[in-house]
Design an enzyme around this catalytic site. Structure first.
Site, PDB file in Angstrom:
ATOM      1  N   HIS A   1      23.648 -11.504  -1.196  1.00 35.51           N
ATOM      2  CA  HIS A   1      24.230 -10.167  -1.283  1.00 35.51           C
ATOM      3  C   HIS A   1      25.747 -10.212  -1.142  1.00 35.51           C
ATOM      4  CE1 HIS A   1      20.504  -7.797  -1.219  1.00 35.51           C
ATOM      5  NE2 HIS A   1      20.038  -8.680  -0.353  1.00 35.51           N
TER       6      HIS A   1
ATOM      7  N   HIS B   1      18.404   0.149  -0.128  1.00 36.84           N
ATOM      8  CA  HIS B   1      17.723   0.083  -1.417  1.00 36.84           C
ATOM      9  C   HIS B   1      18.180   1.208  -2.345  1.00 36.84           C
ATOM     10  CE1 HIS B   1      14.201  -2.471   0.311  1.00 36.84           C
ATOM     11  NE2 HIS B   1      15.291  -3.171   0.089  1.00 36.84           N
TER      12      HIS B   1
END
Length: 392
Positions: free
Chosen positions: A365, A233
């Site tokens: 992703h 993150h």
């Protein structure tokens, strides 16, 4: 790695994703759908986004897949009685995380001119508004199906993906209020709390938005709310701050670029090859020591994308060297040339693991990691692809 070839290989793996009942089927290790698994709204939206991008990039077979997934979001997956979208076909709660991806998919569909995209975008913006807490400048996490009860937990992950979705919505609507809201979330979640925690981002908060750094210390590998700082993150936020900076242009506050570099440096220092093997560990404690050592495919994908974004923003060669290093690791350990796509989870010794991820349900992703290094930092990914800015 040939990023365009990898992009097309990944999209091809997802060709069988449409569930016969609507939405995205869970894909097994070989790409075959597993129709007995629940249909997750966020995964449907991610796949709609991916195939919408692919259609704009000239992969004609992706267009009907995108349309079928969008129809699932507009039809069987949407709560016709109360509005919004449940987490899955077996969980009727309403999550901001889920709604952020519906907004992302709807924004991409609108930019791409897909059927129903604009109507879905309007519904998604209205539904996400229910999560907005204006006093905090953040979105809350979870409601029950009827929107009658708001859960006490507050989390940073949903806000991170809301920033991504709001930037996409700005491109789709040309309405700067959504970009301004993205900046407000980033200012609170990163400039305030990231700076206070030495750029190890706190993920968990009380209803009053007070950090809970010890949350789930007794369950450090909790699948949804793990203890400590999540390395991936930090990388993902780093990249998003650079997109926000580029989108704001002359109006960008001066903290965005330095914060992006600080988040990236902290994540790479804490996370990369710190336990005797290459790869990013999943989480660390507040001193930077690894807690969960497993390697998730999405983390190295975000690392490569963040390094490329920082190189675009600064021109510093160390970032391009990092991106090349991360891609070499992905090629060696995650990219599955025999069965397709990427292995989603590895253990600390870089062996295939399935404690969090079974199968290969997600392309989001990895696909974005193949596209973002070939695009400008602004406009957003969908609009840039539509405008023909994707380098070969």
């Amino acid at each position: 790695m040939d990023l365009d070839a990898e992009f097309r290989r990944l999209v091809s793996f997802g060709a069988g994703v449409v569930h016969p009942s609507g939405g995205a089927a869970w894909l097994g290790d070989d790409g075959r759908p597993l129709p007995d698994r629940p249909v997750f709204t966020y995964m449907t939206a991610r796949m709609a986004h991916v195939h919408g991008l692919a259609a704009m990039a000239g992969i004609e077979a992706a267009a009907p897949i995108a349309d079928a997934l969008l129809a699932g979001l507009a039809g069987p997956l949407r709560d016709a009685e109360h509005g919004g979208w449940p987490v899955s076909t077996t969980d009727d709660q309403k999550a901001a995380y889920t709604h952020s991806f519906v907004l992302l998919a709807a924004s991409t569909a609108t930019v791409a001119g897909r059927p129903g995209g604009a109507a879905l975008l309007g519904d998604a913006l209205a539904a996400l508004e229910r999560f907005w807490e204006p006093d905090a400048g953040m979105v809350c996490d979870l409601f029950d199906r009827a929107w009658a009860h708001r859960d006490d937990y507050r989390g940073l992950n949903a806000n991170m993906h809301t920033v991504e979705a709001l930037l996409a919505a700005t491109d789709a609507t040309d309405d700067p209020q959504w970009r301004d809201r993205a900046l407000r979330i980033a200012a609170t979640g990163v400039d305030r709390w990231g700076r206070a925690f030495g750029w190890r981002l706190p993920e968990h908060f009380t209803p009053a938005w007070e950090p809970m750094p010890e949350h789930h210390r007794d369950q450090p590998d909790h699948p949804f709310q793990p203890y400590g700082a999540t390395v991936g993150h930090g990388l993902e936020w780093s990249r998003l701050l650079l997109h926000l900076d580029a989108a704001l242009g002359a109006d960008a506050p001066p903290w965005l670029r330095p914060a992006a570099a600080a988040l990236y440096d902290r994540a790479v220092t804490d996370g990369w090859a710190v336990d005797g093997a290459e790869g990013f560990v999943y989480t660390t404690d507040w001193s930077g020591r690894p807690v969960v050592h497993d390697r998730m495919y999405w983390v190295v994908a975000e690392g490569a994308a963040a390094a490329a974004a920082l190189h675009t923003a600064t021109g510093e060669p160390r970032y391009s060297a990092d991106a090349a290093r991360f891609w070499r690791f992905a090629e060696q350990f995650h990219v599955d040339r025999e069965r397709g796509s990427w292995i989603h989870q590895l253990d600390r010794h870089n062996r295939h693991a399935t404690t969090v991820w079974s199968g290969k349900p997600d392309l989001y992703h990895a696909v974005q990691a193949t596209l973002l290094p070939r695009l400008p930092l602004a406009p957003g990914i969908a609009r840039a692809v539509r405008e023909g800015r994707l380098a070969g």
